[in-house]
Design an enzyme around this catalytic site. Structure first.
Site, PDB file in Angstrom:
ATOM      1  N   GLY A  42      64.359  -7.017  55.903  1.00 47.56           N
ATOM      2  CA  GLY A  42      65.087  -6.267  56.936  1.00 47.56           C
ATOM      3  C   GLY A  42      65.385  -4.857  56.471  1.00 47.56           C
ATOM      4  CG  ASP A 252      59.009  -5.585  54.233  1.00 51.79           C
ATOM      5  OD1 ASP A 252      58.745  -6.472  55.068  1.00 51.79           O
ATOM      6  OD2 ASP A 252      59.443  -5.829  53.098  1.00 51.79           O
TER       7      ASP A 252
HETATM    8  O1  RIB Z   1      58.645  -8.005  51.735  1.00 52.60           O
HETATM    9  C1  RIB Z   1      59.150  -7.728  50.471  1.00 52.60           C
HETATM   10  C2  RIB Z   1      60.540  -8.236  50.340  1.00 52.60           C
HETATM   11  O2  RIB Z   1      60.504  -9.634  50.492  1.00 52.60           O
HETATM   12  C3  RIB Z   1      61.177  -7.985  48.996  1.00 52.60           C
HETATM   13  O3  RIB Z   1      61.889  -6.779  48.968  1.00 52.60           O
HETATM   14  C4  RIB Z   1      61.998  -9.228  48.753  1.00 52.60           C
HETATM   15  O4  RIB Z   1      63.350  -8.992  48.695  1.00 52.60           O
HETATM   16  C5  RIB Z   1      61.648 -10.188  49.904  1.00 52.60           C
HETATM   17  O5  RIB Z   1      62.604 -10.190  50.876  1.00 52.60           O
END
Ligand code: RIB
Length: 305
Positions: A42, A252
């Site tokens: 997030g 992300d």
């Molecule tokens: O997508 C990477 C993230 O996945 C990392 O930062 C770790 O905390 C997990 O949530």
């Protein structure tokens, strides 16, 4: 005016060890190096969107420990609004990441405070939905909180970008309420029920999920690229070729960047092309948030190339 991105999701304290190989059962393996970073899917996605110039508000929970304080300081230094993030009894969520020499990672997470988010918490913060154009969600918080978030987004006219990672069960009626589902091939398998071994399988999966949920589908395939399906039209994109140092947060970066570009009125394909570039730059450094690029950095690197 609906001018911001709301992110409801996890905030983790990442401990990243560089290891020569994965430890064997019973082996104590010294790491080559260790670093601690602000992470959590997030928070990472929120930071990428903020680095691309978007107004981003985050809702989540951290512990009352030093790690929680560190996360709030780091994330707000990237101009993500964390005023609504709450303190929980549990310790701050943890990400334990082993990074191999080729940049690939094996991660374990401990939910900690992230799993104290309740549907009632989400309802209490309904005003956060009022001026949001997009809501970004992932699956590192309890399912009931995700469902309540999707309900409130639908009620308040907020488009949902749902990164179904890590793959957990969710009632299908909620997926239909999202405008875009982003998943990797492992997560896609859980939804489509067949094994994805290559790009052709990913195309079949994307098409069937697009027909089933009537939402845009993106299946990311790491170095094989990504498959996008919108209104039954399939597109395959190849990734940018760069030297990977450590891949934490690449997915992300992609999610934050796609959402940011969609908010700028770009088409889904244009948004995905730009997001490919963002995640390529993210893997060139250690850590998630610190390595995510700004728009200027993307332009500079890829124009120079
Ligand atoms: O997508 C990477 C993230 O996945 C990392 O930062 C770790 O905390 C997990 O949530």
């Amino acid at each position: 005016m609906k001018d911001k991105i709301l992110v409801i999701g996890s905030m983790n304290y990442d401990i990243i060890t560089k290891v020569p190989h994965m430890p064997e059962r019973g082996e104590t393996l010294p790491a080559d190096s260790v670093s601690v970073r602000s992470g959590g899917k997030g928070a990472n996605q929120a930071v990428q969107a903020a680095k691309l110039g978007k107004k981003v508000v985050m809702y989540g929970k951290v512990g009352t420990d030093a790690q929680g304080k560190y996360l709030l300081e780091t994330i707000s230094s990237y101009k993500v609004n964390v005023d609504n993030v709450e303190k929980a009894q549990e310790i701050t969520g943890l990400g334990l990441v082993n990074a191999l020499p080729d940049g690939s990672v094996f991660a374990t997470i401990a939910h900690g405070a992230n799993y104290e988010i309740t549907p009632e918490d989400i309802s209490r913060h309904e005003e956060l939905f009022y001026d949001a154009e997009y809501l970004i969600l992932q699956m590192e918080i309890p399912q009931k909180a995700i469902e309540k978030s999707i309900e409130l987004a639908a009620k308040n006219g907020v488009k949902v970008v749902f990164n179904t990672a890590p793959s957990e069960k969710i009632e299908e009626s909620y997926l239909e309420k999202c405008s875009l589902l982003i998943m990797n091939e492992v997560e896609a398998q859980a939804f489509c029920g067949f094994e994805i071994k290559n790009v052709q399988d990913a195309e079949s999966a994307a098409l069937s999920l697009n027909r089933k949920y009537e939402t845009g589908i993106i299946i990311t395939l790491g170095e094989k690229g990504s498959v996008i399906c919108e209104e039954e039209k399939l597109t395959c994109l190849t990734p940018e070729r760069v030297e990977a140092v450590e891949t934490t947060g690449a997915g992300d970066s992609y999610v934050g960047a796609v959402t940011s570009e969609l908010m700028d009125g770009k088409s889904l394909i244009e948004a995905c092309e730009f997001a490919n570039r963002c995640s390529a730059l993210t893997v060139m450094k250690v850590g998630a948030q610190d390595s995510m690029p700004t728009k200027e950095e993307v332009d500079k690197f890829f124009i120079k190339k």
